[in-house]
Write a protein that holds these residues in place. Structure first.
Motif, PDB file in Angstrom:
ATOM      1  N   GLU A  45       0.781  -1.246  -0.182  1.00 47.93           N
ATOM      2  CA  GLU A  45       0.091   0.166   0.093  1.00 47.93           C
ATOM      3  C   GLU A  45       1.015   1.266   0.081  1.00 47.93           C
ATOM      4  N   GLN A  46       1.772   1.150  -0.910  1.00 48.56           N
ATOM      5  CA  GLN A  46       2.689   2.334  -1.072  1.00 48.56           C
ATOM      6  C   GLN A  46       2.723   3.229  -2.400  1.00 48.56           C
ATOM      7  N   ARG A  47       2.762   4.435  -2.305  1.00 46.41           N
ATOM      8  CA  ARG A  47       2.788   5.256  -3.550  1.00 46.41           C
ATOM      9  C   ARG A  47       4.041   5.993  -3.863  1.00 46.41           C
ATOM     10  N   LEU A  48       4.297   5.812  -5.043  1.00 49.64           N
ATOM     11  CA  LEU A  48       5.675   6.479  -5.481  1.00 49.64           C
ATOM     12  C   LEU A  48       5.666   7.936  -5.665  1.00 49.64           C
ATOM     13  N   ARG A  49       6.587   8.755  -5.511  1.00 48.51           N
ATOM     14  CA  ARG A  49       6.278  10.219  -5.526  1.00 48.51           C
ATOM     15  C   ARG A  49       6.220  10.496  -6.968  1.00 48.51           C
ATOM     16  N   PRO A  50       5.267  11.769  -7.218  1.00 52.51           N
ATOM     17  CA  PRO A  50       4.849  12.145  -8.545  1.00 52.51           C
ATOM     18  C   PRO A  50       5.969  11.881  -9.764  1.00 52.51           C
ATOM     19  N   GLY A  51       5.855  11.397 -10.898  1.00 55.77           N
ATOM     20  CA  GLY A  51       6.795  11.038 -11.961  1.00 55.77           C
ATOM     21  C   GLY A  51       7.639  10.025 -11.665  1.00 55.77           C
ATOM     22  N   ASP A  52       7.666   9.374 -10.551  1.00 50.14           N
ATOM     23  CA  ASP A  52       8.895   8.134 -10.499  1.00 50.14           C
ATOM     24  C   ASP A  52       8.102   6.953 -11.132  1.00 50.14           C
ATOM     25  N   LEU A  53       7.046   6.801 -11.161  1.00 48.05           N
ATOM     26  CA  LEU A  53       6.424   5.493 -11.847  1.00 48.05           C
ATOM     27  C   LEU A  53       6.505   5.651 -13.203  1.00 48.05           C
ATOM     28  N   THR A  54       6.213   6.807 -13.686  1.00 45.78           N
ATOM     29  CA  THR A  54       6.428   7.165 -15.310  1.00 45.78           C
ATOM     30  C   THR A  54       8.051   6.896 -15.518  1.00 45.78           C
ATOM     31  N   ARG A  55       8.944   7.230 -14.776  1.00 44.47           N
ATOM     32  CA  ARG A  55      10.383   7.278 -15.096  1.00 44.47           C
ATOM     33  C   ARG A  55      10.778   5.766 -15.030  1.00 44.47           C
ATOM     34  N   LEU A  56      10.045   4.873 -14.030  1.00 43.22           N
ATOM     35  CA  LEU A  56      10.443   3.603 -14.029  1.00 43.22           C
ATOM     36  C   LEU A  56      10.163   2.955 -15.006  1.00 43.22           C
ATOM     37  N   GLU A  57       8.909   3.142 -15.571  1.00 45.79           N
ATOM     38  CA  GLU A  57       8.181   2.393 -16.720  1.00 45.79           C
ATOM     39  C   GLU A  57       9.151   2.847 -18.196  1.00 45.79           C
ATOM     40  N   GLU A  58       9.630   4.283 -18.081  1.00 42.05           N
ATOM     41  CA  GLU A  58      10.528   4.414 -19.574  1.00 42.05           C
ATOM     42  C   GLU A  58      11.973   3.695 -19.330  1.00 42.05           C
ATOM     43  N   THR A  59      12.285   3.702 -17.948  1.00 43.22           N
ATOM     44  CA  THR A  59      13.772   3.124 -17.883  1.00 43.22           C
ATOM     45  C   THR A  59      13.666   1.578 -18.053  1.00 43.22           C
ATOM     46  N   LEU A  60      12.563   0.991 -17.491  1.00 41.41           N
ATOM     47  CA  LEU A  60      12.339  -0.510 -18.056  1.00 41.41           C
ATOM     48  C   LEU A  60      12.219  -0.779 -19.464  1.00 41.41           C
ATOM     49  N   ASP A  61      11.471   0.327 -20.191  1.00 39.20           N
ATOM     50  CA  ASP A  61      11.336   0.041 -21.644  1.00 39.20           C
ATOM     51  C   ASP A  61      12.553  -0.054 -22.352  1.00 39.20           C
ATOM     52  N   ARG A  62      13.496   1.081 -21.694  1.00 33.93           N
ATOM     53  CA  ARG A  62      14.859   1.253 -22.335  1.00 33.93           C
ATOM     54  C   ARG A  62      15.497  -0.002 -22.407  1.00 33.93           C
ATOM     55  N   VAL A  63      15.361  -0.630 -20.959  1.00 36.09           N
ATOM     56  CA  VAL A  63      16.205  -2.036 -20.755  1.00 36.09           C
ATOM     57  C   VAL A  63      15.976  -3.056 -21.722  1.00 36.09           C
ATOM     58  N   VAL A  64      14.412  -3.298 -21.664  1.00 33.01           N
ATOM     59  CA  VAL A  64      14.040  -4.136 -22.604  1.00 33.01           C
ATOM     60  C   VAL A  64      14.192  -4.018 -23.963  1.00 33.01           C
ATOM     61  N   THR A  65      14.098  -2.795 -24.265  1.00 35.93           N
ATOM     62  CA  THR A  65      14.390  -2.556 -25.919  1.00 35.93           C
ATOM     63  C   THR A  65      15.749  -2.988 -26.437  1.00 35.93           C
ATOM     64  N   ARG A  66      16.822  -2.476 -25.580  1.00 30.32           N
ATOM     65  CA  ARG A  66      18.250  -2.554 -25.831  1.00 30.32           C
ATOM     66  C   ARG A  66      18.582  -4.044 -25.594  1.00 30.32           C
ATOM     67  N   THR A  67      17.850  -4.791 -24.828  1.00 28.76           N
ATOM     68  CA  THR A  67      18.210  -6.371 -24.435  1.00 28.76           C
ATOM     69  C   THR A  67      17.678  -6.981 -25.632  1.00 28.76           C
ATOM     70  N   MET A  68      16.496  -6.631 -26.039  1.00 30.57           N
ATOM     71  CA  MET A  68      15.921  -7.576 -27.283  1.00 30.57           C
ATOM     72  C   MET A  68      16.720  -7.094 -28.532  1.00 30.57           C
ATOM     73  N   THR A  69      17.169  -5.947 -28.558  1.00 35.26           N
ATOM     74  CA  THR A  69      17.862  -5.604 -29.833  1.00 35.26           C
ATOM     75  C   THR A  69      19.371  -6.388 -29.618  1.00 35.26           C
ATOM     76  N   PHE A  70      19.929  -6.540 -28.389  1.00 30.54           N
ATOM     77  CA  PHE A  70      21.145  -7.139 -28.513  1.00 30.54           C
ATOM     78  C   PHE A  70      21.104  -8.684 -28.638  1.00 30.54           C
ATOM     79  N   PHE A  71      19.896  -9.159 -28.378  1.00 28.97           N
ATOM     80  CA  PHE A  71      19.532 -10.749 -28.465  1.00 28.97           C
ATOM     81  C   PHE A  71      19.356 -10.919 -29.894  1.00 28.97           C
ATOM     82  N   TRP A  72      18.498 -10.069 -30.645  1.00 33.79           N
ATOM     83  CA  TRP A  72      18.036 -10.248 -32.039  1.00 33.79           C
ATOM     84  C   TRP A  72      19.383 -10.029 -32.872  1.00 33.79           C
ATOM     85  N   ASP A  73      20.274  -9.212 -32.490  1.00 31.83           N
ATOM     86  CA  ASP A  73      21.450  -9.001 -33.364  1.00 31.83           C
ATOM     87  C   ASP A  73      22.362 -10.229 -33.340  1.00 31.83           C
ATOM     88  N   MET A  74      22.562 -10.456 -31.851  1.00 32.30           N
ATOM     89  CA  MET A  74      23.400 -11.604 -31.810  1.00 32.30           C
ATOM     90  C   MET A  74      22.705 -12.985 -32.545  1.00 32.30           C
TER      91      MET A  74
END
Length: 684
Positions: free
Chosen positions: A118-147
């Motif tokens: 029952e915790q809430r993140l401070r304003p903007g952090d959840l969006t930044r967390l989502e964007e950072t995770l998207d960046r990690v997913v995108t780069r990992t999958m790009t590396f995976f596909w290229d290899m």
């Protein structure tokens, strides 16, 4: 960075100011990893040990990097960590969707824990967390596909290298070339094959190619030999200075990074492969993953080439063995055939085929019932099935019938035997046929001749006995006439000696005929005294041979036993007459009787030349010829006297032996058991 104050976190949990995302991730680091691990097991269903569902070495670091990125910005994310994670997943056999789902599960685990606490993140952090995770997913999958694309392209080019079926060395060099073309930091690569107890460089590309080919590294020595012994990869950061690198040209080439891994066929070591770089101190994850793919393909080709080589050698050996077998079958003077478990002919030679009345080619694949004559098919098939059921050979089967080759009656001896593989699997049955027709005819003719001879001897023995009695009686009557002068009396003595000798010969003939035709010499046991029997026999012989001293010596008081008296005197008579024939004319023949606890020992000794050694093994054989010493001529006799002695002694369960030596004369020793021992007892 400093850890968040626990009091501050508690205040956030009670509904105070909202929690920064970095503090939440850091405080729940271990719990998030546990949740994610459980989710991966359940959703991806990867509990098998051969393809691990997650690599804990990467995810904790990735979660830590995500926490730092929420504090200082996206630049905190390390691309090398994402590439390593993608390489590990590709090496484990994951597909692109499974990699994406791993990150989706991590995102879900973070949201679920926020809701559970029952915790809430401070304003903007959840969006930044989502964007950072998207960046990690995108780069990992790009590396995976290229290899993956890079590996697939390299493997395609490696497959092209095998289209013209090159030899092993050429194939390995082509695979190494494809590796170096795809991995720019690789300056040299080689494959070392296991030969006996050493690794031998059989293919090499890049630096020092000609120098390293053929070099040997003992298993267990150096970095590559030890890695081969332990079946594990190895990595050297500076090959030029590392003393564990035993391949001299690699050190002289100034190599830095050197990576190798074992080539395996299941649990069997095939060799080692290595790659080296003169510019890099470490290879990238993608290069290592590519090298693993190349090594795996090389292992498969090596194993396949070895299998083909073994198959080729086995085929050549099989062809050679079949050629030898065919040569043997063609040259063998006996009939030979091999049949499968259903009794179909697999191989047969000309001799056997002619006996069956069909050519060799007509037999192959046909059954016994189709090829063997009707009158003998049952007698041929029955032992074959017995061999197949029991796995044991059947020998000396006699088959008789018309001979299709010679056009007359024939006889054959057949042996049947199981045909097995080296590990004991029954493949079928073989048989050999030997033509014994001539042998059987010769055997029959010989047996008829023997039977005729023995019957003739028996008839002559019976028919000669009556006139001989008349001659002996007439000589006895003439000897009683007082008016006979000395020459006439000598003539009468000669007649009596001759008739006595003829009587012994006839008795021997009759006993021989009984032993061969009637099942043995008959005996009638009585309780008699051996001394009395021998004394009476020697007195009779003394009358016939008055000029020769016959001496009887007795040792012991008890000379009684259960013997046939006529047979005992017959044995003594034959031995004494034999001694008289071979002794010096002036020497005595001494008979000695010795009473022992269980038997009476009879010895007959004469002085004369010893028996020749070549005659001793056949001394008791019937119809033998022996020479009388110093006589200068052959002694004419039937040679039955000692044979009859041996037969009579055997019937009494006794033994007879002879001792002869120069200066000691010849002594025959007969042991007479007082009571016949049980059957199977051997007298020493």
């Amino acid at each position: 960075m400093q850890e968040p104050d626990s009091h501050s976190v508690d205040e956030h949990a009670r509904g105070g100011s909202r929690l920064p995302a970095a503090e939440f991730l850091r405080a729940n680091h271990d719990a998030l990893l546990t949740d994610w691990q459980q989710a991966v097991f359940e959703r991806l269903n990867r509990k098998d040990s051969t393809r691990p569902p997650w690599l804990i070495d990467h995810m904790p670091e990735l979660l830590t990097a995500l926490t730092e990125a929420m504090e200082v910005g996206p630049e905190a994310l390390d691309e090398r960590l994402e590439a390593a994670h993608a390489a590990a997943r590709l090496d484990a056999g994951f597909n692109l969707g499974e990699v994406a789902q791993e990150y989706a599960l991590l995102r879900r685990c973070i949201l679920h824990r926020l809701e559970a606490l029952e915790q809430r993140l401070r304003p903007g952090d959840l969006t930044r967390l989502e964007e950072t995770l998207d960046r990690v997913v995108t780069r990992t999958m790009t590396f995976f596909w290229d290899m993956k694309q890079r590996i697939l392209q390299t493997l395609d080019r490696m497959s092209e290298a095998t289209l013209d079926d090159p030899d092993m060395e050429t194939l390995l060099e082509r695979l190494l070339t494809r590796l170096m073309e795809s991995a720019l930091t690789v300056d040299t690569a080689a494959v070392m094959l296991l030969e006996d107890d050493a690794l031998v460089v059989r293919a090499a590309m890049g630096l020092s190619t000609d120098e390293v080919k053929g070099l040997r590294v003992p298993v267990g020595q150096g970095v590559s030999g030890l890695a081969a012994l332990e079946r594990r990869p190895f990595f050297v950061r500076s090959a030029a200075t590392d003393p564990r690198v035993l391949v001299g040209p690699l050190r002289r080439a100034g190599l830095r990074a050197l990576y190798g891994l074992p080539l395996m066929d299941g649990e069997r070591l095939l060799g080692m492969a290595y790659m080296g770089s003169r510019t890099a101190f470490a290879f990238s994850d993608s290069d290592v993953l590519l090298f693993h793919a190349v090594a795996e393909r090389a292992s498969a080709h090596i194993a396949q080439a070895e299998l083909h080589a073994r198959e080729h050698a086995a085929r050549k050996e099989a062809e050679r063995s079949l050629a030898l077998l065919d040569s043997l079958l063609d040259a063998a003077p006996v009939g030979i055939a091999f049949l499968d478990p259903d009794l179909h002919y697999l191989r047969i030679n000309d001799t056997m085929a002619h006996l069956n009345g069909h050519p060799v080619e007509a037999h192959r694949g046909r059954t016994v019932r189709e090829m063997v004559r009707e009158d003998v098919v049952e007698s041929v098939e029955r032992p074959m099935r017995q061999v197949l059921e029991t796995g044991q050979p059947v020998q000396d089967v006699l088959i008789q019938g018309p001979d299709p080759v010679r056009g007359r009656a024939g006889s054959w001896r057949v042996d049947y035997f199981p045909v097995r593989t080296p590990d004991g699997v029954l493949l079928g049955v073989g048989n050999t046929v030997v033509d014994v027709s001539d042998y059987k005819r010769a055997e029959t003719a010989l047996q008829q001749a023997i039977d005729f001879r023995e019957e003739l001897i028996a008839v002559l023995g019976h028919d000669l006995r009556n006139p001989l009695h008349a001659v002996n009686a007439s000589a006895f009557m003439l000897g009683k006439i007082p008016a006979l002068d000395t020459p006439a009396r000598r003539s009468v003595d000669r007649i009596r000696k001759a008739t006595a000798r003829m009587a012994r010969m006839i008795n021997d003939i009759l006993d021989f005929a009984r032993s061969r035709l009637g099942g043995g010499i008959p005996v009638t046991r009585q309780h008699v005294n051996m001394e009395e029997l021998c004394q009476g026999m020697l007195e009779e012989l003394q009358v016939v041979y008055p000029e020769r001293p016959l001496v009887l010596e007795v040792h012991g008081d008890d000379l009684w036993g259960d013997w046939d008296p006529d047979r005992v005197t017959q044995v003594l008579g034959n031995l004494v007459v034999n001694a008289l024939q071979h002794a010096r004319n002036d020497s005595p023949v001494v008979t000695t009787l010795t009473g022992e606890s269980a038997e009476v020992v009879m010895q007959v000794r004469n002085e004369g030349n010893p028996i020749p050694p070549e005659l001793l093994p056949h001394l008791f054989d019937p119809f033998k010829q022996s020479s009388v010493p110093n006589a200068g001529s052959k002694h004419r006799s039937l040679g039955l006297g000692l044979y009859i002695v041996s037969e009579i002694v055997q019937v009494h369960r006794g033994s007879v032996r002879v001792e002869t030596a120069a200066g000691d004369g010849t002594t025959f020793t007969v042991r007479w058991p007082r009571v016949p021992p049980p059957l199977g007892y051997l007298t020493p």
